[in-house]
Design a protein around this motif. Structure first.
Motif, short mmCIF file in Angstrom:
data_model
loop_
_atom_site.label_atom_id
_atom_site.label_comp_id
_atom_site.label_asym_id
_atom_site.label_seq_id
_atom_site.Cartn_x
_atom_site.Cartn_y
_atom_site.Cartn_z
N LYS A 14 0.84 -1.21 0.00
CA LYS A 14 0.00 0.00 0.00
C LYS A 14 0.86 1.24 0.00
N GLY A 15 0.41 2.26 -0.71
CA GLY A 15 1.19 3.48 -0.87
C GLY A 15 0.74 4.62 0.03
N ILE A 16 1.09 5.83 -0.39
CA ILE A 16 0.84 7.02 0.41
C ILE A 16 -0.64 7.34 0.54
N ASP A 17 -1.46 6.74 -0.31
CA ASP A 17 -2.90 7.01 -0.26
C ASP A 17 -3.66 6.07 0.67
N SER A 18 -2.95 5.19 1.35
CA SER A 18 -3.61 4.20 2.20
C SER A 18 -3.16 4.33 3.65
N GLU A 19 -4.12 4.28 4.56
CA GLU A 19 -3.77 4.31 5.98
C GLU A 19 -2.99 3.07 6.39
N LEU A 20 -3.09 1.99 5.62
CA LEU A 20 -2.37 0.77 5.96
C LEU A 20 -0.86 0.95 5.91
N ALA A 46 3.86 0.86 -2.61
CA ALA A 46 4.57 1.17 -1.37
C ALA A 46 5.93 1.81 -1.62
N ILE A 47 6.45 1.69 -2.82
CA ILE A 47 7.74 2.32 -3.13
C ILE A 47 7.68 3.82 -2.87
N ASP A 48 6.53 4.43 -3.12
CA ASP A 48 6.43 5.87 -2.91
C ASP A 48 6.56 6.28 -1.45
N LEU A 49 6.45 5.33 -0.53
CA LEU A 49 6.63 5.64 0.88
C LEU A 49 8.06 6.07 1.19
N VAL A 50 9.01 5.59 0.39
CA VAL A 50 10.42 5.92 0.63
C VAL A 50 11.01 6.80 -0.48
N ARG A 51 10.16 7.25 -1.39
CA ARG A 51 10.62 8.25 -2.36
C ARG A 51 10.80 9.54 -1.58
N LYS A 52 11.92 10.21 -1.75
CA LYS A 52 12.19 11.44 -0.99
C LYS A 52 10.98 12.37 -1.09
N GLY A 53 10.41 12.69 0.07
CA GLY A 53 9.25 13.56 0.15
C GLY A 53 7.92 12.84 0.11
N MET A 57 3.54 12.96 2.71
CA MET A 57 2.19 13.19 2.22
C MET A 57 1.13 12.41 3.01
N THR A 58 1.54 11.61 3.99
CA THR A 58 0.61 10.76 4.70
C THR A 58 0.70 10.97 6.21
N HIS A 59 -0.46 11.23 6.80
CA HIS A 59 -0.57 11.29 8.26
C HIS A 59 -1.97 10.81 8.62
N VAL A 60 -2.03 9.69 9.26
CA VAL A 60 -3.30 9.11 9.69
C VAL A 60 -3.41 9.29 11.20
N PRO A 62 -4.85 8.96 14.80
CA PRO A 62 -3.94 9.51 15.80
C PRO A 62 -2.53 8.94 15.72
N LEU A 63 -2.21 8.19 14.67
CA LEU A 63 -0.86 7.64 14.53
C LEU A 63 0.13 8.76 14.28
N ASP A 64 1.41 8.47 14.52
CA ASP A 64 2.46 9.43 14.19
C ASP A 64 2.47 9.66 12.69
N PRO A 65 2.93 10.82 12.25
CA PRO A 65 3.08 11.04 10.81
C PRO A 65 3.97 9.94 10.20
N LEU A 66 3.65 9.51 9.01
CA LEU A 66 4.39 8.42 8.37
C LEU A 66 5.88 8.74 8.28
N ALA A 67 6.22 9.97 7.93
CA ALA A 67 7.64 10.33 7.83
C ALA A 67 8.36 10.09 9.15
#
Length: 122
Positions: A14-20, A46-53, A57-60, A62-67
């Motif tokens: 799952k990528g930046i568009d998914s809370e998973l 999911a590769i976009d999760l580690v693309r710089k920046g 783009m994802t913060h769900v 009450p979890l910590d921001p993905l970054a």
């Protein structure tokens, strides 16, 4: 009877568009807290999760921001692997990804599983 393991492999599709994606890294960090050696294998979107920046783009709540979750994971010794064809198909190469991310085939994940790692998929 299953033998206890001190390793965990988390497969993320799952990528930046998914809370998973945030859930996956929250659980991966929890594994490190529990004393496990944790590796995350990223494939597909999911590769976009580690693309710089990308991870910014994802913060769900009450979890910590993905970054922050990814930074914490790496800072605590977690390993992040990125699927080579998935990286290439997006036009990325190593310099497009966060420092410390290893572009490697599924054989790295398979070796951990063969050595007894537990697995989770997101």
């Amino acid at each position: 009877m299953q033998t206890p393991t001190d390793k965990l492999v988390v497969l993320v599709t799952k990528g930046i568009d998914s809370e998973l994606s945030s859930v996956a890294f929250t659980i991966a960090n929890g594994g490190i807290t529990a004393g496990l050696k944790v590796s995350v294998f990223l494939t597909s979107a999911a590769i976009d999760l580690v693309r710089k920046g990308g991870q910014r783009m994802t913060h769900v709540a009450p979890l910590d921001p993905l970054a922050q979750s990814i930074e914490d994971f790496q800072g605590r010794g977690g390993t992040i692997w990125a699927c080579p064809p998935c990286v290439k198909s997006r036009g990325y190469d190593q310099h497009d990804l966060l420092e410390g991310v290893v572009i490697v085939g599924a054989s790295a994940m398979h070796a951990e599983i063969r050595d007894g790692a537990a697995t989770l998929s997101f």
